[in-house]
Design an enzyme around this catalytic site. Structure first.
Site, PDB file in Angstrom:
ATOM      1  N   HIS A 222       1.827   4.583  -2.866  1.00  0.00           N
ATOM      2  CA  HIS A 222       1.996   6.030  -2.669  1.00  0.00           C
ATOM      3  C   HIS A 222       3.391   6.478  -3.113  1.00  0.00           C
ATOM      4  CE1 HIS A 222      -1.767   6.337  -0.564  1.00  0.00           C
ATOM      5  NE2 HIS A 222      -1.365   5.673   0.504  1.00  0.00           N
TER       6      HIS A 222
ATOM      7  N   HIS B  83       0.844  -1.205   0.000  1.00  0.00           N
ATOM      8  CA  HIS B  83       0.000   0.000   0.000  1.00  0.00           C
ATOM      9  C   HIS B  83       0.881   1.258   0.000  1.00  0.00           C
ATOM     10  CE1 HIS B  83      -3.580   2.424   1.200  1.00  0.00           C
ATOM     11  NE2 HIS B  83      -2.644   3.171   1.780  1.00  0.00           N
ATOM     12  N   GLU B  84       1.861   1.299   0.895  1.00  0.00           N
ATOM     13  CA  GLU B  84       2.716   2.479   0.993  1.00  0.00           C
ATOM     14  C   GLU B  84       3.633   2.608  -0.223  1.00  0.00           C
ATOM     15  OE1 GLU B  84       2.360   4.798   3.199  1.00  0.00           O
ATOM     16  OE2 GLU B  84       0.775   3.683   4.219  1.00  0.00           O
TER      17      GLU B  84
END
Length: 405
Positions: A30, A26-27
Site C-alpha cells: 500500500h 502487505h502494508e
C-alpha cells in the site's frame, strides 16, 4: 513451568515473526504505490499500540515500532479510521478543512482526492505484495535449495479402498488427473485431498499401455502431525518412486521464477477450491484455522525442523527455511483473504471503487457504513468459527470436561 513457558515461546514467537513479516510486506505494498502517486502519509507502523521506537523522516512520515507485534499498518493523511471512505458530501467537507489548514489545492496530495483508478491500485497493492512475497520466497527456495520430484508411482493399493474398486494396481504410474498432467506425488495428493465424494478421471501408465480409470476418493479422518485431525479425500494408495525415478532439481533463476509462480498459483487454487466446496456444501469447513491454529502449525513446524539429527547450524538453517516456507503460504492466504469482496477488507474497498467508477460518484455514506457493519460481522463470525475449529482440534473442551469430572 519452565517447560511450559519454553513450549509457549516455540509456538508463539515463530507465529509472531512470520505474521509480522507478512503483514508488514502487505502494508508496504500500500505504502509504496501510495507514495508513487504522491499520497501524503502520516505514519507507517510495524506493530500496534504505543510506539517503542519512532522516527520522522524528511517527508513528515513517522516510522514507528509498536509494542504489540501483531502486524502493522499505514495511515494516510485524512483517514479517520481504516474504513473511512467518505461520500460526496463528506469529501466536500474534507476539502474545505484541508484548504483551511494547508491552503487551496492541498487536497490533491490526499488519498481520497486521487483518481479512483489510483486509489484502486493503492488498495490492490497490499494483496499483490503478498503474492509477490510468496513468489519471491518460492523462487529463492527453488533456485538455492531446489526441489525433489517424486513421480506418482503406486507401490501399494489398500484393499476395499476407492483405488482398489477403480482397478489401480501396484506399479501403475499416474500420468494425468482430470486431464491435467501430473509430474509428482504432491500434485496428485492435493487433487485427491479436495475431491472427497467427487469422481476423478485418471490415466496411468501400466507397462507399455496407458489405462483410463475413474475413482471417487472417500472422506477419511486422519491425524496430521502439523494440523491435527483432518478429514480429507483418500484414494487408498501408497505412492513411492522406484529406485532412480526421484530427481532433485535446482532451477536456474528464470525457471525458478516460473516455478515460484506455479507454486503460488497452486496454493491459491487449493484455497479457492476448498472455499468453493464449503460454499457448495461439499466440505464442512472444519479445516479452517484462525490465529490459534496458525500458531500451532508454526510451532509444530518449528519443532519438527529442530528435531532433525544434525549439527546446530544445520538445525537452525532447517528451522529458518521451514519458517520462510510457512511465511510464503501464510502470505498467499492473507493476500487472498484481503481480496474477498467484504467491506473492511481491501476487496470491499475495491468493490466500492468499482461502483464509484461506474456511477461517477462515491456510494452514499449511510450505505457504506451499513456495508462495513455487515462486513465486520461476517469477518468476526469467520474468525470465531475458525477459532472454534482451533479449540476443538486442541482438545480444550475434553480437557476442561476432564477437570470438571
Amino acid at each position: 513451568m519452565l517447560d511450559f513457558i519454553g513450549q509457549a515461546l516455540i509456538y508463539v514467537v515463530p507465529f509472531l515473526l512470520v505474521l509480522t513479516l507478512v503483514v508488514t510486506i502487505h502494508e508496504l505494498g500500500h505504502f509504496w504505490v501510495a507514495r508513487a502517486f504522491g499520497v501524503k502519509v502520516d505514519r507507517f507502523s510495524i506493530g500496534f499500540g504505543k510506539g517503542v521506537l519512532s522516527r520522522t523522516d524528511k517527508h513528515g512520515i513517522e516510522w514507528r515500532l509498536g509494542w504489540i507485534p501483531l502486524g502493522g499498518y499505514v495511515k494516510f493523511s485524512g483517514d479517520a479510521d481504516p474504513s473511512s471512505v467518505p461520500d460526496s458530501r463528506g469529501l466536500e467537507a474534507m476539502r474545505e478543512e484541508i484548504a483551511a489548514h494547508d491552503g487551496q489545492g492541498a487536497e490533491k496530495d490526499y488519498f481520497h482526492f486521487k483518481p479512483v483508478w489510483q486509489r484502486a491500485l493503492i488498495v490492490a497493492a497490499g494483496p499483490f505484495a503478498n503474492f509477490v512475497l510468496a513468489v519471491t520466497i518460492f523462487t529463492l527456495l527453488f533456485s538455492l535449495i531446489g526441489a525433489e520430484i517424486r513421480p506418482p508411482r503406486i507401490v501399494n493399493v489398500v484393499p476395499d479402498s476407492a483405488a482398489a474398486e477403480a482397478g489401480f494396481q501396484p506399479g501403475d504410474l499416474i500420468l494425468r488427473v482430470n486431464g491435467r498432467a501430473v509430474e509428482d506425488d504432491v500434485a496428485v495428493q492435493r487433487m485427491v485431498t479436495l475431491s472427497a465424494g467427487d469422481p476423478l478421471d485418471f490415466v496411468v501408465r501400466r507397462g507399455e499401455q496407458d489405462v483410463a480409470l475413474t475413482a471417487t476418493p472417500r472422506r477419511v479422518e486422519t491425524q496430521n502431525p502439523i494440523a491435527g485431525p483432518v478429514r480429507m479425500g483418500v484414494l487408498g494408495v501408497e505412492m513411492r518412486p522406484m529406485p532412480g525415478e526421484a530427481t532433485h532439481m535446482r532451477y536456474p533463476p528464470h525457471e525458478a521464477v516460473w516455478q515460484g509462480m506455479k507454486e503460488t498459483w497452486s496454493v491459491l487454487e487449493t484455497t479457492v477450491t476448498y472455499l468453493g466446496r464449503i460454499v457448495t456444501g461439499r466440505e464442512s469447513g472444519d479445516q479452517l484455522s484462525g490465529p490459534l491454529g496458525i500458531a500451532k502449525a508454526s510451532g509444530a513446524l518449528t519443532n519438527a525442523a529442530a528435531d532433525v539429527e544434525a549439527s546446530n547450524g544445520i538445525r537452525l538453517a532447517n528451522v529458518l527455511l521451514t519458517l520462510i516456507s510457512f511465511a510464503a503460504i501464510l502470505s498467499i492466504g492473507i493476500g487472498f483473504l484481503n481480496l474477498l469482496p467484504i467491506p473492511v477488507l481491501d476487496g470491499g474497498h475495491l468493490l466500492f471503487y468499482g461502483y464509484e467508477a461506474v456511477a461517477r460518484r462515491p456510494l452514499a455514506a449511510n450505505i457504506q457504513e451499513m456495508g462495513y457493519r455487515v462486513g465486520l460481522v461476517l469477518l468476526v463470525g469467520l474468525m470465531l468459527f475458525a477459532t472454534w475449529n482451533d479449540l476443538r482440534k486442541l482438545s480444550l473442551f475434553q480437557f476442561l470436561g476432564g477437570l470438571s469430572s
